[in-house]
Design an enzyme around this catalytic site. Sequence first.
Site, PDB file in Angstrom:
ATOM      1  N   LYS A  62       0.827  -1.221   0.000  1.00 19.37           N
ATOM      2  CA  LYS A  62       0.000   0.000   0.000  1.00 19.37           C
ATOM      3  C   LYS A  62       0.858   1.266   0.000  1.00 19.37           C
ATOM      4  O   LYS A  62       0.674   2.151  -0.823  1.00 19.37           O
ATOM      5  CB  LYS A  62      -0.919   0.039   1.240  1.00 19.37           C
ATOM      6  CG  LYS A  62      -1.909  -1.100   1.340  1.00 19.37           C
ATOM      7  CD  LYS A  62      -2.844  -0.934   2.537  1.00 19.37           C
ATOM      8  CE  LYS A  62      -2.190  -1.092   3.899  1.00 19.37           C
ATOM      9  NZ  LYS A  62      -1.692  -2.445   4.191  1.00 19.37           N
TER      10      LYS A  62
ATOM     11  N   ARG B  46      -9.486   0.542   8.602  1.00 20.57           N
ATOM     12  CA  ARG B  46      -9.049  -0.815   8.937  1.00 20.57           C
ATOM     13  C   ARG B  46     -10.131  -1.589   9.671  1.00 20.57           C
ATOM     14  O   ARG B  46      -9.915  -2.745  10.034  1.00 20.57           O
ATOM     15  CB  ARG B  46      -7.807  -0.746   9.808  1.00 20.57           C
ATOM     16  CG  ARG B  46      -6.495  -0.887   9.036  1.00 20.57           C
ATOM     17  CD  ARG B  46      -5.377  -0.787  10.044  1.00 20.57           C
ATOM     18  NE  ARG B  46      -4.153  -1.410   9.667  1.00 20.57           N
ATOM     19  CZ  ARG B  46      -3.112  -0.752   9.145  1.00 20.57           C
ATOM     20  NH1 ARG B  46      -3.197   0.510   8.875  1.00 20.57           N
ATOM     21  NH2 ARG B  46      -1.987  -1.401   8.909  1.00 20.57           N
TER      22      ARG B  46
ATOM     23  N   ARG C  51      11.690  -6.159   5.156  1.00 19.81           N
ATOM     24  CA  ARG C  51      11.429  -4.730   4.937  1.00 19.81           C
ATOM     25  C   ARG C  51      12.259  -3.865   5.896  1.00 19.81           C
ATOM     26  O   ARG C  51      12.409  -4.188   7.066  1.00 19.81           O
ATOM     27  CB  ARG C  51       9.942  -4.467   5.171  1.00 19.81           C
ATOM     28  CG  ARG C  51       9.564  -3.009   5.129  1.00 19.81           C
ATOM     29  CD  ARG C  51       8.097  -2.833   4.909  1.00 19.81           C
ATOM     30  NE  ARG C  51       7.288  -3.030   6.102  1.00 19.81           N
ATOM     31  CZ  ARG C  51       5.972  -2.830   6.132  1.00 19.81           C
ATOM     32  NH1 ARG C  51       5.325  -2.474   5.037  1.00 19.81           N
ATOM     33  NH2 ARG C  51       5.289  -3.025   7.228  1.00 19.81           N
TER      34      ARG C  51
ATOM     35  N   ARG D 182      11.105  -2.233  11.428  1.00 22.14           N
ATOM     36  CA  ARG D 182      10.013  -1.866  12.328  1.00 22.14           C
ATOM     37  C   ARG D 182       9.826  -2.933  13.390  1.00 22.14           C
ATOM     38  O   ARG D 182       9.910  -4.116  13.108  1.00 22.14           O
ATOM     39  CB  ARG D 182       8.716  -1.708  11.518  1.00 22.14           C
ATOM     40  CG  ARG D 182       8.601  -0.372  10.840  1.00 22.14           C
ATOM     41  CD  ARG D 182       7.474  -0.325   9.843  1.00 22.14           C
ATOM     42  NE  ARG D 182       6.199  -0.828  10.342  1.00 22.14           N
ATOM     43  CZ  ARG D 182       5.046  -0.709   9.680  1.00 22.14           C
ATOM     44  NH1 ARG D 182       5.021  -0.099   8.516  1.00 22.14           N
ATOM     45  NH2 ARG D 182       3.935  -1.207  10.176  1.00 22.14           N
TER      46      ARG D 182
ATOM     47  N   ARG E 146      -0.602  -9.407  13.209  1.00 23.61           N
ATOM     48  CA  ARG E 146      -1.164  -8.417  12.269  1.00 23.61           C
ATOM     49  C   ARG E 146      -1.987  -9.102  11.176  1.00 23.61           C
ATOM     50  O   ARG E 146      -3.003  -8.567  10.742  1.00 23.61           O
ATOM     51  CB  ARG E 146      -0.044  -7.583  11.653  1.00 23.61           C
ATOM     52  CG  ARG E 146       0.511  -6.567  12.633  1.00 23.61           C
ATOM     53  CD  ARG E 146       1.863  -6.078  12.222  1.00 23.61           C
ATOM     54  NE  ARG E 146       1.815  -5.216  11.051  1.00 23.61           N
ATOM     55  CZ  ARG E 146       2.828  -5.026  10.226  1.00 23.61           C
ATOM     56  NH1 ARG E 146       3.972  -5.651  10.425  1.00 23.61           N
ATOM     57  NH2 ARG E 146       2.710  -4.221   9.206  1.00 23.61           N
TER      58      ARG E 146
HETATM   59  P1  AMP Z   1       0.912   0.492   8.943  1.00 20.07           P
HETATM   60  O1  AMP Z   1       2.136   1.336   8.797  1.00 20.07           O
HETATM   61  O2  AMP Z   1      -0.223   0.948   8.062  1.00 20.07           O
HETATM   62  O3  AMP Z   1       1.187  -0.985   8.819  1.00 20.07           O
HETATM   63  O4  AMP Z   1       0.397   0.733  10.446  1.00 20.07           O
HETATM   64  C1  AMP Z   1       1.201   0.377  11.549  1.00 20.07           C
HETATM   65  C2  AMP Z   1       0.331   0.197  12.783  1.00 20.07           C
HETATM   66  O5  AMP Z   1      -0.329   1.438  13.103  1.00 20.07           O
HETATM   67  C3  AMP Z   1      -0.804  -0.811  12.656  1.00 20.07           C
HETATM   68  O6  AMP Z   1      -0.374  -2.144  12.866  1.00 20.07           O
HETATM   69  C4  AMP Z   1      -1.745  -0.329  13.752  1.00 20.07           C
HETATM   70  O7  AMP Z   1      -1.267  -0.657  15.033  1.00 20.07           O
HETATM   71  C5  AMP Z   1      -1.641   1.196  13.604  1.00 20.07           C
HETATM   72  N1  AMP Z   1      -2.633   1.734  12.640  1.00 20.07           N
HETATM   73  C6  AMP Z   1      -2.381   2.355  11.453  1.00 20.07           C
HETATM   74  N2  AMP Z   1      -3.527   2.711  10.846  1.00 20.07           N
HETATM   75  C7  AMP Z   1      -4.527   2.284  11.640  1.00 20.07           C
HETATM   76  C8  AMP Z   1      -5.949   2.329  11.568  1.00 20.07           C
HETATM   77  N3  AMP Z   1      -6.582   2.886  10.519  1.00 20.07           N
HETATM   78  N4  AMP Z   1      -6.661   1.802  12.591  1.00 20.07           N
HETATM   79  C9  AMP Z   1      -6.043   1.250  13.654  1.00 20.07           C
HETATM   80  N5  AMP Z   1      -4.732   1.161  13.791  1.00 20.07           N
HETATM   81  C10 AMP Z   1      -3.958   1.677  12.806  1.00 20.07           C
END
Ligand code: AMP
Length: 211
Positions: free
Chosen positions: A15, A88, A122, A155, A166
């Site tokens: 994404k 999400r 990553r 990360r 996840r």
């Molecule tokens: P990402 O970088 O999109 O993988 O997001 C990293 C982490 O941030 C996720 O695993 C969640 O803990 C949190 N997070 C990001 N976006 C959301 C969302 N829309 N709703 C809930 N948690 C989020």
Amino acid sequence: MKKHLIFLGPPGAGKGTYASRVEKRLGHKQIATGDILREEVKKETELGKKAQKYMEAGDLVPDKIMINILEKKLEEVEGGYILDGFPRTIEQAKALDKIADIDLVVNLNVPEKVIIQRLSSRIICKECGEVFNKLTLPPKEEGVCDECGGELYQREDDRPEAIRNRLKVYEKQTAPVIDHYKKQGVLENVSCKKADVPPEQIVDKIVKIIK
Ligand code: AMP
């Protein structure tokens, strides 16, 4: 051209990588909720402290907090945008229905094997958040960001236990969002079956759909 976009898909589907490249090509502003949260964690704000424990475990940050963040962000942005990592949950999708007109949802289909391979290799930039991959998208110089020279790191939530969680969280809470947009008639599927497909190949497909 479609203006208000969502990129949907499991963690590691690409994404963020695709959204930043589409931003460079078409000008749609990438709004990545994960990046926003990581910035808050880095600055040790109240929000960052609250979010950190959920993020490190690979759990979702509560809807109320996320909806609030997104509402503020959408007020600031002018013109086209790509939501990367939001919504999400069904709750978040319903809240978004009230404040935005979404023209297109790109659903990225990637097999689990590819996801696990991508996430575990990553690395991202501590300074600007640019994403690299030790296997498929290595930086020119090991450990150094091509864009800004910042230090690259893995990360916390790209470690095996958090990855497993996840993916579970995605299946249970986020996958139902696909149906929400299918019913609205705005969903388009884009598949990437192999780990070594160059990102630009997928970006070309996405750009055609947007245009
Ligand atoms: P990402 O970088 O999109 O993988 O997001 C990293 C982490 O941030 C996720 O695993 C969640 O803990 C949190 N997070 C990001 N976006 C959301 C969302 N829309 N709703 C809930 N948690 C989020």
